[in-house]
Design a protein around this motif. Structure first.
Motif, short mmCIF file in Angstrom:
data_model
loop_
_atom_site.label_atom_id
_atom_site.label_comp_id
_atom_site.label_asym_id
_atom_site.label_seq_id
_atom_site.Cartn_x
_atom_site.Cartn_y
_atom_site.Cartn_z
N ARG A 452 39.27 26.89 28.66
CA ARG A 452 39.88 27.12 27.34
C ARG A 452 39.69 25.90 26.44
NH1 ARG A 452 45.11 25.94 25.23
NH2 ARG A 452 45.82 27.44 23.68
N HIS A 453 39.24 26.17 25.21
CA HIS A 453 39.08 25.14 24.18
C HIS A 453 38.15 24.01 24.61
CE1 HIS A 453 43.14 26.21 21.99
NE2 HIS A 453 42.24 27.20 21.98
N GLN A 454 37.16 24.32 25.46
CA GLN A 454 36.20 23.30 25.87
C GLN A 454 35.04 23.27 24.89
OE1 GLN A 454 36.25 20.93 28.01
NE2 GLN A 454 38.14 21.46 29.09
N PRO A 455 34.79 22.13 24.23
CA PRO A 455 33.68 22.05 23.27
C PRO A 455 32.34 21.86 23.97
CG PRO A 455 34.78 19.93 23.44
CD PRO A 455 35.55 20.88 24.35
N PHE A 456 31.28 22.06 23.22
CA PHE A 456 29.92 21.84 23.73
C PHE A 456 29.23 20.82 22.83
CE2 PHE A 456 25.49 23.84 24.47
CZ PHE A 456 25.19 22.84 25.37
N VAL A 457 28.60 21.29 21.76
CA VAL A 457 27.94 20.39 20.81
C VAL A 457 28.21 20.89 19.40
CG1 VAL A 457 26.08 19.65 22.35
CG2 VAL A 457 25.80 21.73 20.98
N GLY A 458 28.22 19.98 18.45
CA GLY A 458 28.29 20.34 17.04
C GLY A 458 29.44 21.26 16.70
N TRP A 459 29.09 22.44 16.19
CA TRP A 459 30.08 23.39 15.69
C TRP A 459 30.75 24.19 16.80
CZ3 TRP A 459 24.93 24.06 16.12
CH2 TRP A 459 24.48 25.24 16.72
N ILE A 460 30.28 24.08 18.03
CA ILE A 460 30.84 24.87 19.13
C ILE A 460 32.04 24.12 19.71
CG2 ILE A 460 30.40 25.92 21.38
CD1 ILE A 460 27.46 26.12 20.56
N LYS A 461 33.24 24.55 19.34
CA LYS A 461 34.46 23.89 19.76
C LYS A 461 35.13 24.58 20.94
CE LYS A 461 34.00 21.10 16.26
NZ LYS A 461 33.53 19.72 16.49
N ASP A 462 34.65 25.76 21.32
CA ASP A 462 35.26 26.50 22.44
C ASP A 462 34.18 27.35 23.10
OD1 ASP A 462 36.80 27.84 24.24
OD2 ASP A 462 38.17 28.72 22.78
N LEU A 463 33.80 26.97 24.32
CA LEU A 463 32.76 27.71 25.04
C LEU A 463 33.22 29.09 25.48
CD1 LEU A 463 31.37 24.78 27.19
CD2 LEU A 463 29.99 26.21 25.67
N SER A 464 34.53 29.35 25.47
CA SER A 464 35.04 30.66 25.88
C SER A 464 35.19 31.62 24.70
CB SER A 464 36.39 30.50 26.58
OG SER A 464 37.38 30.02 25.69
N ALA A 465 34.71 31.22 23.51
CA ALA A 465 34.77 32.06 22.31
C ALA A 465 33.36 32.31 21.78
CB ALA A 465 35.62 31.37 21.23
N PRO A 466 33.18 33.31 20.89
CA PRO A 466 31.84 33.56 20.34
C PRO A 466 31.39 32.43 19.43
CG PRO A 466 33.34 35.43 19.97
CD PRO A 466 34.18 34.29 20.42
N ASP A 467 30.10 32.40 19.17
CA ASP A 467 29.51 31.42 18.26
C ASP A 467 29.97 31.73 16.83
OD1 ASP A 467 27.96 29.74 16.75
OD2 ASP A 467 26.06 30.28 17.67
N PRO A 468 30.64 30.77 16.15
CA PRO A 468 31.14 31.06 14.79
C PRO A 468 30.10 30.88 13.69
CG PRO A 468 31.82 28.85 15.43
CD PRO A 468 31.07 29.44 16.61
N LEU A 469 28.94 30.29 14.03
CA LEU A 469 27.94 29.98 12.99
C LEU A 469 26.90 31.10 12.92
CD1 LEU A 469 27.14 27.72 10.99
CD2 LEU A 469 25.67 26.79 12.78
N THR A 470 26.80 31.77 11.78
CA THR A 470 25.90 32.91 11.65
C THR A 470 25.10 32.82 10.35
OG1 THR A 470 25.76 35.31 11.41
CG2 THR A 470 27.80 34.27 10.69
N PRO A 471 23.81 33.17 10.38
CA PRO A 471 23.03 33.19 9.13
C PRO A 471 23.38 34.36 8.23
CG PRO A 471 21.70 33.93 10.99
CD PRO A 471 22.99 33.46 11.56
N VAL A 472 24.16 35.31 8.72
CA VAL A 472 24.49 36.49 7.91
C VAL A 472 25.23 36.07 6.63
CG1 VAL A 472 25.77 38.67 7.87
CG2 VAL A 472 24.55 37.97 9.94
N ASN A 473 26.09 35.03 6.72
CA ASN A 473 26.75 34.52 5.51
C ASN A 473 26.20 33.14 5.14
OD1 ASN A 473 27.85 32.91 7.48
ND2 ASN A 473 29.98 33.47 7.06
N LEU A 474 24.90 32.95 5.45
CA LEU A 474 24.21 31.68 5.17
C LEU A 474 24.97 30.50 5.79
CD1 LEU A 474 22.92 32.11 1.50
CD2 LEU A 474 21.71 32.51 3.66
N PHE A 475 25.35 30.67 7.06
CA PHE A 475 26.03 29.62 7.83
C PHE A 475 27.30 29.13 7.15
CE2 PHE A 475 21.41 29.32 8.61
CZ PHE A 475 21.40 29.71 9.94
N GLY A 476 28.05 30.09 6.60
CA GLY A 476 29.34 29.76 6.01
C GLY A 476 29.29 29.38 4.55
#
Length: 567
Positions: A452-476
């Motif tokens: 729970r709440h384990q980060p990986f790199v950069g924008w990934i703050k929780d490995l148990s959750a989906p990737d929040p960064l998407t090109p669909v909204n031009l990466f936010g």
């Protein structure tokens, strides 16, 4: 319509069913991931609120402010390395508990998770211990107990005392360890003139159901171990219909959230009766009672139990099971069918994490370990694939010759396999071995609090959750959040790309329709995997990259596998 077009249409239909029907199936049987902990807005990572992490979060429906309720009654403070809170001397309730090591969100200033809360406050959740009133006249819920100390801590027990007007003296001695376990020692001393029946009880009461979803693969709700078996079959809806009761010697009962647990643990060598039931205003209670013992004048009876309130940490649960004799306490985590595979993989992954300090890197090292162990099998798989490709012309000739005689065709094909020493199932073995490993990692990411709440790199703050960064909204950069089935993150896209190159290295199918199917398959699976935990996608990407390297090496050893089969 020719055969190739039929195959392609069939694949298109199956792909559509996967894309649009799979979310319905997965929500019931395979929850995809924890809720996102962050979102990307204006190109920056913003922390999202997460009420699910706090089972007693304040709500507009709360009766009164929790701080006000806590000040209304005398209390004994609780302070351990893992939690702090207080015991309500009115009713001898453990009803105020905060977990020091776990935060509600990934934000640095996030408050810690609150597990227990007093009655009258938001989403009350508490435990109490006492005696049945079967002629004993024990203290009631309104009794204010006298405490021997104002602090309960490891090595610093507290004794609560009360009396009645019939000569009986009641004491509850409380201890607490460095984890989340309370020791409860209930004693009745009879200074009266007659014998009295003594039957101890314990209860845990919560307002409302768990905010965590209960699914086919992960149990949330009422949980018990009785008659040496873990019972995951009861949910809150069952309690709305009727109480659920059992009798056993050894075992426990309580309420399991995804990461948190409250558990009443009676004396493991004495029989007890347990039950779950629903109360007024959507309150739910689990309780137990022991058999009554007749206490003569001038004597006393002591009955012991324990109460767990905290995080479902794997090592801690195993320790309470193996070293402290709590029957199947490790089953508080619903590991499921592949338990025998999942726990060793968890311990190895946790060991890697303790050495490298990053769970994402640990997952990559775990994948590398698995691929190295499976390399000899992969070698045999490729050799078998090369042999199968070599005999394909002969097999097609048999199929053409005996196309009107299916039994004879099968006999001839089996004879061909035997003559050429080919095993058509050998190529499936690595894939079959990967299934329990992949599922084990899925369960670990979904189930264990260590992820729970384990980060990986950069924008990934929780490995148990989906990737929040998407090109669909031009990466936010665009001010909208796409729906989950369209929010294809960067990591899922990398997964699709890795699968594309892996498929490109595979021997080209002879059927043109199959070629089209294999060309589309990576992108279909990219959409399917997008809502899953990033940690699972990291495992798959790493596995694909290692497979590509492995294929290049093995193609060098089996060049015939890349050649088109002879006519």
């Amino acid at each position: 319509m020719n055969k190739e077009n039929k195959n392609f249409v069939l694949f298109a239909v199956i792909a559509a069913l996967i894309l649009f029907g799979w979310p319905v199936v997965q929500n019931r049987f395979f929850p995809t991931a924890n809720p996102p902990v962050t979102k990307i807005e204006d190109g920056k990572t913003e922390v999202l609120p997460n009420k699910n992490a706090d089972p007693t979060a304040d709500t507009p429906a709360a009766n009164r402010d929790r701080a006000v309720v806590l000040r209304e009654t005398p209390r004994v403070q609780i302070d351990t390395p893992t939690m702090h809170g207080s015991i309500n001397l009115k009713g001898a309730r453990i009803d105020d508990l905060v977990l020091k090591n776990y935060k509600v969100t990934v934000a640095k200033d996030s408050p810690p998770v609150r597990l227990l809360s007093p009655a009258g406050a938001p989403e009350a959740y508490f435990a109490a211990f006492g005696w049945r009133d079967d002629g004993l006249s024990p203290p009631s819920a309104d009794t204010v107990w006298t405490a021997s100390s104002n602090l309960l801590a490891p090595g610093k027990p507290v004794t609560l005392t009360a009396t009645n007007d019939k000569g009986q003296r009641f004491t509850i001695e409380l201890t607490v360890d460095d984890g989340y376990m309370f020791g409860i020692k209930q004693t009745v001393a009879n200074a009266g003139t007659g014998a009295v029946p003594v039957a101890a009880y314990g209860l845990v009461n919560r307002a409302g159901v768990s905010k965590d979803p209960d699914s086919w693969t992960i149990h949330v709700g009422p949980m018990s171990v009785h008659n040496d078996k873990a019972d995951y079959d009861i949910d809150f809806k069952d309690l709305d219909e009727a109480p659920q009761r059992f009798s056993t010697t050894g075992g426990w009962l309580g309420f399991a959230d995804k990461y948190w647990l409250t558990a009443l643990i009676p004396d493991q060598v004495r029989p007890f009766d347990g039950q779950f039931r629903a109360g007024a205003n959507k309150a739910y209670q689990g309780d137990y009672t022991t058999n009554a013992q007749l206490l003569p004048p001038g004597r006393q009876i002591t009955q012991t139990s324990r109460f767990f309130a905290g995080a479902k940490e794997v090592r801690l649960l195993d320790n309470y099971t193996d070293k402290e004799g709590v029957t199947r306490f490790d089953y508080a985590l619903d590991w499921g069918w592949f338990r025998v595979v999942e726990k060793p993989i968890f311990y190895y992954l946790d060991w890697l994490f303790r050495h490298v300090g990053n769970f994402g890197v640990a997952i990559i090292l775990l994948t590398l370990t698995i691929r190295l162990l499976m390399f000899p099998i992969a070698q045999r798989q490729f050799a078998s694939m090369a042999n199968m490709r070599a005999v394909q012309p002969k097999m097609k000739a048999i199929q053409e010759r005996f196309k009107d005689d299916k039994p004879r065709m099968q006999q001839e094909i089996m004879a061909l396999y035997k003559t050429e020493k080919v095993n058509p199932l050998a190529g499936c073995l690595p894939t079959l071995l990967q299934i329990p490993i992949f599922y084990a990692l899925y369960k670990m990411l979904m189930l264990t609090i260590e992820m729970r709440h384990q980060p990986f790199v950069g924008w990934i703050k929780d490995l148990s959750a989906p990737d929040p960064l998407t090109p669909v909204n031009l990466f936010g950069l665009l001010a909208f959040t796409p729906p989950s089935f369209l929010a294809i993150g960067v990591i899922p896209i990398l997964l699709g790309i890795s699968m594309y190159f892996q498929f490109k290295l595979n021997p080209a199918p002879m059927d043109d329709a199959q070629k089209q199917i294999f060309a589309l398959m990576p992108w279909v699976l990219m959409f399917v995997m997008a809502p899953f935990a990033v940690g699972l996608q990291v495992y798959w990407i790493t596995s694909n990259v290692l497979t590509i390297l492995q294929q290049k090496l093995l193609y060098a050893r089996h060049p015939g596998l890349k050649e088109a089969p002879s006519k």
